[in-house]
Design a protein around this motif. Structure first.
Motif, short mmCIF file in Angstrom:
data_model
loop_
_atom_site.label_atom_id
_atom_site.label_comp_id
_atom_site.label_asym_id
_atom_site.label_seq_id
_atom_site.Cartn_x
_atom_site.Cartn_y
_atom_site.Cartn_z
N PHE A 186 0.92 -1.31 -0.08
CA PHE A 186 -0.04 -0.14 -0.09
C PHE A 186 0.62 1.43 -0.12
CE2 PHE A 186 0.44 1.20 4.52
CZ PHE A 186 1.06 0.20 4.77
N ARG A 187 0.31 2.33 -0.54
CA ARG A 187 0.89 3.46 -0.69
C ARG A 187 2.34 3.48 -1.55
NH1 ARG A 187 0.02 7.87 2.99
NH2 ARG A 187 2.18 8.25 3.11
N CYS A 188 2.62 2.51 -2.36
CA CYS A 188 3.82 2.70 -3.12
C CYS A 188 3.51 3.39 -4.37
CB CYS A 188 4.37 1.24 -3.05
SG CYS A 188 3.44 -0.01 -4.23
N GLY A 189 2.46 3.84 -4.68
CA GLY A 189 2.42 4.42 -6.10
C GLY A 189 1.64 3.97 -7.18
N LYS A 190 0.88 2.70 -7.00
CA LYS A 190 0.13 2.05 -7.81
C LYS A 190 -0.85 2.91 -8.67
CE LYS A 190 -0.92 -1.34 -5.31
NZ LYS A 190 -0.26 -0.86 -3.91
N THR A 191 -1.66 3.59 -7.57
CA THR A 191 -3.02 4.43 -8.13
C THR A 191 -2.52 5.65 -8.70
OG1 THR A 191 -4.31 3.49 -6.47
CG2 THR A 191 -5.02 5.50 -7.26
N GLN A 192 -1.31 6.41 -8.01
CA GLN A 192 -0.67 7.60 -8.55
C GLN A 192 -0.18 7.13 -9.95
OE1 GLN A 192 -1.02 10.52 -6.84
NE2 GLN A 192 -2.22 9.07 -5.60
N LEU A 193 0.30 6.01 -10.34
CA LEU A 193 0.93 5.86 -11.65
C LEU A 193 -0.15 5.70 -12.77
CD1 LEU A 193 3.33 5.35 -13.46
CD2 LEU A 193 3.51 3.05 -12.55
N GLU A 209 -9.43 15.15 -9.24
CA GLU A 209 -8.72 16.29 -9.07
C GLU A 209 -7.20 16.31 -9.27
OE1 GLU A 209 -10.33 14.70 -5.73
OE2 GLU A 209 -11.97 15.36 -7.30
N ARG A 210 -6.63 14.70 -8.82
CA ARG A 210 -5.52 14.47 -9.13
C ARG A 210 -4.97 14.67 -10.46
NH1 ARG A 210 -1.60 14.92 -7.49
NH2 ARG A 210 -0.42 13.09 -7.28
N LEU A 211 -6.16 14.32 -11.44
CA LEU A 211 -5.80 14.37 -12.77
C LEU A 211 -5.79 15.80 -13.33
CD1 LEU A 211 -8.37 11.92 -14.65
CD2 LEU A 211 -6.10 11.72 -13.88
N THR A 237 9.96 8.96 -2.66
CA THR A 237 10.56 8.31 -3.90
C THR A 237 10.21 6.80 -3.66
OG1 THR A 237 12.69 7.62 -2.67
CG2 THR A 237 12.81 9.56 -3.77
N ARG A 238 10.17 6.15 -4.89
CA ARG A 238 9.48 4.64 -4.80
C ARG A 238 10.72 4.11 -5.72
NH1 ARG A 238 7.21 6.63 -1.35
NH2 ARG A 238 4.98 6.63 -1.14
N ILE A 239 10.81 2.79 -5.64
CA ILE A 239 11.88 2.18 -6.38
C ILE A 239 11.11 0.91 -7.06
CG2 ILE A 239 14.05 0.52 -6.58
CD1 ILE A 239 14.36 2.02 -3.55
P1 ATP Z 1 -2.94 0.88 -2.13
O1 ATP Z 1 -2.23 -0.44 -2.19
O2 ATP Z 1 -3.37 1.32 -1.03
O3 ATP Z 1 -3.97 1.32 -3.22
P2 ATP Z 1 -0.88 2.53 -3.75
O4 ATP Z 1 0.08 1.63 -4.11
O5 ATP Z 1 -2.11 2.80 -4.86
O6 ATP Z 1 -1.62 2.10 -2.58
P3 ATP Z 1 -0.93 5.17 -4.09
O7 ATP Z 1 -2.28 5.79 -3.73
O8 ATP Z 1 -0.83 5.39 -5.60
O9 ATP Z 1 -0.70 3.87 -3.30
O10 ATP Z 1 0.05 6.37 -3.45
C1 ATP Z 1 -0.14 6.83 -2.12
C2 ATP Z 1 1.26 7.67 -2.03
O11 ATP Z 1 0.86 8.77 -2.90
C3 ATP Z 1 1.14 8.34 -0.77
O12 ATP Z 1 2.57 8.28 -0.10
C4 ATP Z 1 0.87 10.06 -0.89
O13 ATP Z 1 1.96 10.52 -0.12
C5 ATP Z 1 1.37 10.05 -2.37
N1 ATP Z 1 0.56 11.27 -2.91
C6 ATP Z 1 -0.99 11.22 -2.94
N2 ATP Z 1 -1.21 12.34 -3.62
C7 ATP Z 1 -0.31 13.23 -3.70
C8 ATP Z 1 0.00 14.70 -3.84
N3 ATP Z 1 -0.88 15.38 -4.28
N4 ATP Z 1 1.16 14.86 -3.98
C9 ATP Z 1 2.02 14.26 -3.60
N5 ATP Z 1 2.14 12.95 -3.21
C10 ATP Z 1 0.86 12.45 -3.30
#
Ligand code: ATP
Ligand code: MG
Length: 355
Positions: A142-149, A182-184, A324-326
């Motif tokens: 969780f929180r490793c950036g999958k949804t952000q990517l 909003e992120r988009l 950062t993420r790897i």
């Molecule tokens: P999960 O398994 O819970 O779905 P995930 O891998 O999808 O997790 P994400 O939601 O992509 O995780 O990433 C969350 C990270 O993105 C958090 O560390 C958060 O700080 C960072 N993050 C989210 N929004 C922003 C933002 N607006 N600016 C900078 N960082 C952000």
């Protein structure tokens, strides 16, 4: 991302469907192939009513028919065994060249494009970005950036890319209710795109059950066909969440894997038939057998062999310092096993040095 690309992106966002014809050779050749729909089979003696039945079942292209087994075609409403045989004969006549030379295949592969991840280092790791005509999977804690990517790709797929890639629209299938328009907007801002246009180019759908998730992909087929090449990306975030809820315990595992296989096969076909990049996210679980094999990382992606085989490229993500993420290549047909560091920023995924 170069300045030129950024500038171009601002004005291009609105009308991707129109771009298809004016595109470079390989891209437009592919678009032609997509519109080379099942109607052609009328010239080979298939009656129009039967063609309509195929379309009603979401099969719009000759390749789409080739991707179905005889059994599956016979199960379609109103298609008798004799009719299916006639359709299959017509398909064989309409596209007789099943074998291609490697050179011919390389021409077809020219239509393959890559969607930038937003980070040049991560793109380099992937040989340019997320590839079309295949499934790319990222998994991690969780929180490793999958949804952000996932969000970032929905915006970057709208930008012009290498080899005349015109950019295009995205479909976002959300199983966890974590999609944020909003992120988009913030990410579009980073690329100097018109926010409204960038949001208009992303079709969002929330999936509530694993069956619903499958139906959505069937509906997506209709959208891809009708859009004539305007869509370039399908995101499923996350692919396993609903399967995990709907099937519990060892007793239901075989059933779950069978349904998962059908879902992934459908996605895979879609990516090839319509030349789109498919990006899926996945979760991890502790591997109970890992203690015995002295594995450094005892966690592994869920979904078993079915998911392992369906994903062409698999990337594992882990946390680095701060934001950062790897990323590490876990499995790829053409990229070596190596790592890249990137950052999660307000503007989406970016290089670690820019964070
Ligand atoms: P999960 O398994 O819970 O779905 P995930 O891998 O999808 O997790 P994400 O939601 O992509 O995780 O990433 C969350 C990270 O993105 C958090 O560390 C958060 O700080 C960072 N993050 C989210 N929004 C922003 C933002 N607006 N600016 C900078 N960082 C952000
Ligand atoms: Mg997530």
């Amino acid at each position: 991302m170069s300045r030129a690309k950024k500038a171009a992106s601002a004005s291009q966002a609105e009308s991707f469907a129109d771009d298809v014809d004016t595109d470079t050779d390989s891209q437009s050749r592919f678009a032609e192939e997509i519109s080379g729909d099942v109607d052609k089979l009328a010239d080979y003696g298939v009656n129009v009513a039967d063609l309509r039945k195929l379309k009603a079942a979401g099969i719009y292209t000759i390749t789409g028919i080739q991707m179905c087994t005889r059994k599956k075609l016979c199960a379609l409403k109103g298609l008798s065994d004799a009719k299916v045989d006639k359709i299959r004969e017509a398909v064989a006549k309409a596209s007789p060249n099943k074998f291609k030379t490697a050179f011919e295949q390389s021409l077809k592969r020219q239509a393959v494009f890559k969607v930038s991840t937003g980070s040049t280092d991560l793109d380099r790791l992937l040989g340019g970005g997320i590839e079309s005509m295949s499934i790319t999977e990222v998994f991690g804690e969780f929180r490793c950036g999958k949804t952000q990517l996932s969000h970032t790709l929905c915006v970057t797929c709208q930008l012009q890319g290498e080899n005349g890639f015109p950019g295009g629209k995205a479909i976002f299938v959300d199983t966890e209710n974590t999609f944020r328009p909003e992120r988009l907007k913030q990410i579009a801002g980073r690329f100097e795109m018109d926010e409204k246009a960038a949001l208009d180019n992303v079709l969002y759908v929330r999936a509530y059950t694993s069956e619903h998730q499958y139906e959505i992909i069937e509906q997506a087929t209709d959208i891809l066909f009708e859009s004539k090449g305007a869509f370039k990306l399908i995101v499923v975030d996350s692919v396993m969440a609903l399967f995990r809820v709907d099937y519990s315990g060892r007793g239901e595992l075989a059933d779950r894997q069978q349904k998962l296989a059908q879902f992934l096969a459908r996605l895979q076909k879609l990516s090839e038939e319509y030349n789109v990049a498919v990006f899926i996210t996945n979760q991890m679980t502790a591997d109970p057998g890992a203690g015995m094999t002295f594995q450094a990382d005892p966690k592994k992606p869920i979904g078993g062999h079915i998911l392992a085989h369906a994903s062409t490229t698999r990337i594992s993500l882990r946390k680095g310092r701060g934001e950062t993420r790897i990323a590490k290549i876990y499995d790829s047909p053409d990229q070596p096993e190596s790592e890249a560091t990137f950052a999660i920023t307000e503007g989406g995924i970016a290089d670690a040095k820019d964070a």
